[in-house]
Design an enzyme around this catalytic site. Structure first.
Site, PDB file in Angstrom:
ATOM      1  CG  ASN A  48      35.354  34.614  36.331  1.00 43.47           C
ATOM      2  OD1 ASN A  48      34.618  35.613  36.870  1.00 43.47           O
ATOM      3  ND2 ASN A  48      35.304  33.582  36.967  1.00 43.47           N
ATOM      4  CE  LYS A 105      38.146  41.708  40.907  1.00 45.55           C
ATOM      5  NZ  LYS A 105      38.128  40.830  39.572  1.00 45.55           N
ATOM      6  CE1 TYR A 165      38.421  41.301  44.724  1.00 40.94           C
ATOM      7  CE2 TYR A 165      37.102  43.183  45.321  1.00 40.94           C
ATOM      8  CZ  TYR A 165      37.245  42.090  44.425  1.00 40.94           C
ATOM      9  OH  TYR A 165      36.210  41.265  43.748  1.00 40.94           O
ATOM     10  CG  ASP A 183      50.123  29.716  40.291  1.00 41.43           C
ATOM     11  OD1 ASP A 183      49.372  30.543  41.154  1.00 41.43           O
ATOM     12  OD2 ASP A 183      51.230  29.269  40.748  1.00 41.43           O
TER      13      ASP A 183
END
Length: 252
Positions: free
Chosen positions: A90, A160, A156, A63
């Site tokens: 990843n 990143k 998002y 999780d």
């Protein structure tokens, strides 16, 4: 066999880029602990394929929104593998929401999975490597979204961009310990997650590929050989690097 007898953790490996990296690592001689979120059948199939390549392999459900799972994952990997030489961070989630509509809960969820969890998993693995004087390799899988603005993905992209900076910060700090940290930044790639977003618009997906200088969207295997290189001794003098694999899209 560039990774012969090396032991690796790869998160989010049941599909897409993580799966391709896991298979490439096994082909190069590595043993692996891979993680999955919900698709246990795909994870079991992957383990079978890894074992068929001669690797010791084990899958753990994870999780990524719960940072406490990072320590538990490393402990289980230590028991199964004995030691950890390579980490591939990843894990990641993507949601497409206009900036004006992003809620605090959605923002927190995306940042927790994409940045907070990789941060503390890297910390836990680095402690393991340092305690055993392992000159290890860490690969953070980021995205060209860290640099190129895309509509409806502000949260998002922030996650990143933070992950890419985490690479530089930790590469500098961990270098005296012989631990290398690099980033792999994929461009638009035909993963399951991306297909789910574009499956109702196949013509638009094809059109997106035409906008990439090399004329197509990426495949998970396009990134796997790069990950092998970054994990191997061939990259022994490479740390803090961001390897962008995007068909030239970031040049536009």
């Amino acid at each position: 066999m560039r990774l012969k007898d090396k032991n690796a953790i790869i998160t989010a490996a049941s599909h897409g880029i993580g799966r391709a990296i896991a298979l490439a690592f096994a082909s190069e001689g590595a043993n692996l602990v891979v993680t999955f979120n919900s698709d246990e059948a795909a994870a079991r199939e992957l383990v079978n394929q890894l074992q068929a390549k001669g690797a010791r392999a084990h899958a753990e459900q994870l999780d990524g929104a719960n940072v406490a799972c990072a320590g538990a994952l490393v402990e289980r990997a230590e028991r199964f593998l004995g030691s950890i030489d390579i980490l591939v961070n990843n894990i990641g989630v993507t949601t497409r929401t206009p900036f004006m509509d992003v809620t605090a809960d959605e923002y927190t969820y995306v940042l927790d999975v994409n940045l907070k969890f990789p941060f503390f998993l890297l910390q836990r693995v680095a402690r393991h490597m340092a305690s055993r004087e392992i000159r290890g390799s860490v690969i953070n899988v980021s995205s060209i979204s860290a640099y190129k603005a895309i509509s409806k993905m502000a949260h998002y992209q922030c996650s990143k961009a933070g992950l890419s900076m985490l690479t530089k910060s930790t590469a500098y700090e961990l270098a005296p310990l012989g631990i290398r940290v690099n980033t792999l930044s994929p461009g638009l790639t035909a993963t399951q997650g991306n297909r789910n977003q574009w499956e109702d618009h196949p013509a638009l997906w094809k059109e997106r590929g035409k906008d990439i200088p090399l004329g197509r969207t990426g495949l998970p295997t396009d990134h796997a050989s790069a990950a092998v290189f970054l994990a191997s001794e061939e990259a022994s003098w490479l740390t803090g690097c961001d390897l962008v694999i995007d068909g030239g899209e970031s040049t536009i």
